[in-house]
Design a protein around this motif. Structure first.
Motif, PDB file in Angstrom:
ATOM      1  N   ARG A  41       0.829  -1.201   0.000  1.00  0.00           N
ATOM      2  CA  ARG A  41       0.000   0.000   0.000  1.00  0.00           C
ATOM      3  C   ARG A  41       0.871   1.261   0.000  1.00  0.00           C
ATOM      4  O   ARG A  41       0.610   2.221  -0.730  1.00  0.00           O
ATOM      5  CB  ARG A  41      -0.903  -0.009   1.212  1.00  0.00           C
ATOM      6  CG  ARG A  41      -1.850   1.159   1.301  1.00  0.00           C
ATOM      7  CD  ARG A  41      -2.801   0.894   2.434  1.00  0.00           C
ATOM      8  NE  ARG A  41      -3.797   1.917   2.593  1.00  0.00           N
ATOM      9  CZ  ARG A  41      -3.679   2.913   3.461  1.00  0.00           C
ATOM     10  NH1 ARG A  41      -2.596   3.023   4.207  1.00  0.00           N
ATOM     11  NH2 ARG A  41      -4.649   3.801   3.578  1.00  0.00           N
ATOM     12  N   ILE A  53      -9.010  -0.297  -5.607  1.00  0.00           N
ATOM     13  CA  ILE A  53      -8.868  -1.726  -5.341  1.00  0.00           C
ATOM     14  C   ILE A  53     -10.201  -2.431  -5.635  1.00  0.00           C
ATOM     15  O   ILE A  53     -11.232  -2.071  -5.063  1.00  0.00           O
ATOM     16  CB  ILE A  53      -8.465  -1.968  -3.859  1.00  0.00           C
ATOM     17  CG1 ILE A  53      -7.155  -1.242  -3.514  1.00  0.00           C
ATOM     18  CG2 ILE A  53      -8.386  -3.455  -3.547  1.00  0.00           C
ATOM     19  CD1 ILE A  53      -5.919  -1.759  -4.208  1.00  0.00           C
ATOM     20  N   GLY A  56      -9.171  -7.202  -3.014  1.00  0.00           N
ATOM     21  CA  GLY A  56      -8.184  -6.835  -2.011  1.00  0.00           C
ATOM     22  C   GLY A  56      -8.266  -7.694  -0.777  1.00  0.00           C
ATOM     23  O   GLY A  56      -8.561  -8.887  -0.851  1.00  0.00           O
ATOM     24  N   GLU A  57      -8.066  -7.034   0.335  1.00  0.00           N
ATOM     25  CA  GLU A  57      -7.976  -7.769   1.597  1.00  0.00           C
ATOM     26  C   GLU A  57      -9.341  -8.064   2.206  1.00  0.00           C
ATOM     27  O   GLU A  57      -9.427  -8.721   3.238  1.00  0.00           O
ATOM     28  CB  GLU A  57      -7.112  -6.985   2.584  1.00  0.00           C
ATOM     29  CG  GLU A  57      -5.639  -6.971   2.216  1.00  0.00           C
ATOM     30  CD  GLU A  57      -5.018  -8.370   2.286  1.00  0.00           C
ATOM     31  OE1 GLU A  57      -4.850  -8.871   3.395  1.00  0.00           O
ATOM     32  OE2 GLU A  57      -4.710  -8.939   1.229  1.00  0.00           O
ATOM     33  N   LEU A  66      -6.035  -1.717   1.879  1.00  0.00           N
ATOM     34  CA  LEU A  66      -6.256  -2.382   0.588  1.00  0.00           C
ATOM     35  C   LEU A  66      -7.594  -3.121   0.573  1.00  0.00           C
ATOM     36  O   LEU A  66      -7.710  -4.227   0.058  1.00  0.00           O
ATOM     37  CB  LEU A  66      -5.093  -3.331   0.236  1.00  0.00           C
ATOM     38  CG  LEU A  66      -3.719  -2.670   0.056  1.00  0.00           C
ATOM     39  CD1 LEU A  66      -2.659  -3.690  -0.339  1.00  0.00           C
ATOM     40  CD2 LEU A  66      -3.748  -1.537  -0.971  1.00  0.00           C
TER      41      LEU A  66
END
Ligand code: VTB
Length: 345
Positions: A41, A53, A56-57, A66
Motif C-alpha cells: 500500500r 482496489i 483486495g484484503e 487495501l
C-alpha cells in the motif's frame, strides 16, 4: 498505461515480498500477510495514478488496508490535487494479493508470492469472496479443454494439443478433501498429479510457460485468486476458466449461517444473476490493457524467493503486459544501506 506503470508495479510487488519474506518460517501467517499489505500500500500510494482496489484484503469494515473500494495512488490523495491533473490520468482497477500463500510463508514452504493485476476501470471481474472451480492449461489448449468436460476428457484433449501421451502430463491440484475424487480420476486417466498445499495462482500461471512441467491446474480455489490468475493468462494467451461455487455441500465459504439459498441471494445482490456461469479468461480480465506483476516470497516454479544478504536483498519478479505482449523476469538487488559496491550474489 504500461509505460508509466510497468516499472513502478515491479517495485510494489518487490516491497511486499521483501517485507513478507522477513517473516518466512516464523509460523505467523497473519503477520506475514499484514506486513506485505502495508508495504504494498505504501509503495502504491507513491505512484502517479488514480487507482481503485477491486480485489483486495476484504470489505471495508473487515480490512483496514487495501480493502475493496479503497482508492490508491498519489492522485487520489487530498493534498496531491494541486499537482495531479485527474483529466490526464485514466482510472484504473487493481486486484491485489500481497501475500498469496500466507501459510507457505509462515512455514517456509515453496510457492508464495506478492501479486497484483491492473486494468482500466471495469477491466477486472470484481469477484465475490467465494470459491471458484478452475481450469488452467497452456496456450496450445486454449478453448479446446473445457471446464464442463470431465478431467478424463480434458486430459485426452490436452495430450493431443501438446502432442504428448497422457502419462507425460502433470496436473496441479490443491490437496483438499474436496478434490479426492478428482485426484483419483486424474491418476486413473494416466496423468500425474502434483499436490500443493496452497498457492494456486502460481500453479495456474505456470501452465502458460513451457518448461515448467505443469500442464494443467484443476480443482477449486478462491475466486479472487482466480481473477488474478486470469489476468496473467489473458496476457499469456493461456487457457483459464472459472465457475463460482455457491453450494456449501461442495465447499463452505465460511460465511456465518450460510446456506445454498443465502449464497445465491448474496450473488444476486452483487448482480450475478447466473450463478452457474462459466467465466472465461476474457470475462475475468476483460480490460483492453491488462498488466500483471508478481514477486516470489519463497522460491517457486517461476521465480526465486527473496534472498537476504548483509544490508540487502535480491528478488525475482515477473511482469506481464497485454499491451507490449511481453513477460519480463526481473532480477533485482536491493541495497538497504548504501553499500560501497554492488556484489552479485
Ligand atoms: C485458496 C487458493 C489460494 O488459499 O484460496 C486457498 O486459491 C484457500 O483454500 O491460492 P482453502 O480455503 O480450501 O484452504 C490459497 O492457497 C492461498 O491464498
Amino acid at each position: 498505461m504500461e509505460n508509466t506503470l510497468g516499472l513502478e508495479i515491479i517495485e510494489v510487488v518487490e516491497q511486499a515480498a521483501i517485507a513478507s519474506a522477513k517473516w518466512m518460517g516464523k509460523g505467523e501467517k497473519n503477520t506475514a500477510d499484514q506486513v506485505a499489505v502495508e508495504a504494498m500500500r505504501e509503495r502504491m500510494n507513491k505512484i502517479y495514478m488514480r487507482g481503485r482496489i477491486v480485489i483486495g484484503e476484504g470489505e471495508r469494515d473487515d480490512a483496514p488496508m487495501l480493502y475493496i473500494g479503497e482508492e490508491v495512488g498519489i492522485c487520489t490523495q487530498e493534498d496531491a490535487k494541486s499537482y495531479c491533473n485527474p483529466d490526464e490520468l485514466i482510472e484504473i482497477d487493481i486486484a491485489v494479493d500481497p501475500c498469496e500463500g500466507t501459510n507457505l510463508v509462515a512455514y517456509g514452504q515453496n510457492g508464495s508470492m506478492a501479486v497484483l493485476a491492473i486494468a482500466e476501470k471495469g477491466g477486472l471481474f470484481a469477484a465475490p469472496d467465494f470459491y471458484m472451480k478452475k481450469l488452467a492449461a497452456p496456450p496450445a489448449a486454449k478453448g479446446k479443454v473445457d471446464i464442463n468436460k470431465s478431467a478424463t476428457e480434458n486430459l485426452k484433449i490436452l495430450a493431443e494439443c501438446l502432442d504428448r501421451s497422457i502419462e507425460e502430463l502433470v496436473v496441479v491440484v490443491m490437496k483438499r478433501e474436496r478434490h479426492d475424487d478428482l485426484i483419483k480420476e486424474i491418476r486413473e486417466a494416466g496423468a500425474r498429479v502434483r499436490l500443493i498445499s496452497d498457492g494456486d495462482v502460481s500453479a495456474a500461471i505456470s501452465c502458460a510457460f513451457a518448461g515448467t512441467n505443469i500442464h494443467a491446474l484443476m480443482g477449486i480455489g478462491a475466486a479472487p485468486e482466480g481473477v488474478i490468475s486470469a489476468a496473467a493468462m489473458r496476457c499469456l494467451g493461456g487457457h483459464f476458466q472459472g465457475q463460482l461455487i455457491y453450494d456449501p455441500a461442495v465447499v463452505k465459504t465460511g460465511l456465518i449461517g450460510e446456506s445454498r439459498e443465502s449464497n445465491l441471494e448474496r450473488l444476486k445482490s452483487m448482480n450475478i444473476n447466473d450463478p452457474d456461469k462459466v467465466y472465461d479468461v476474457d470475462e475475468l480480465a476483460s480490460g483492453e490493457t491488462v498488466l500483471f506483476a508478481a514477486c516470489g516470497i519463497t522460491p517457486g516454479v517461476l521465480m526465486e524467493g527473496v534472498r537476504f544478504f548483509h544490508k540487502g536483498a535480491r528478488t525475482q519478479s515477473l511482469v506481464i503486459s497485454s499491451q507490449s505482449k511481453t513477460a519480463r523476469f526481473v532480477d533485482t538487488i536491493h541495497m538497504f544501506d548504501q553499500p560501497q559496491y554492488i556484489q552479485l550474489r
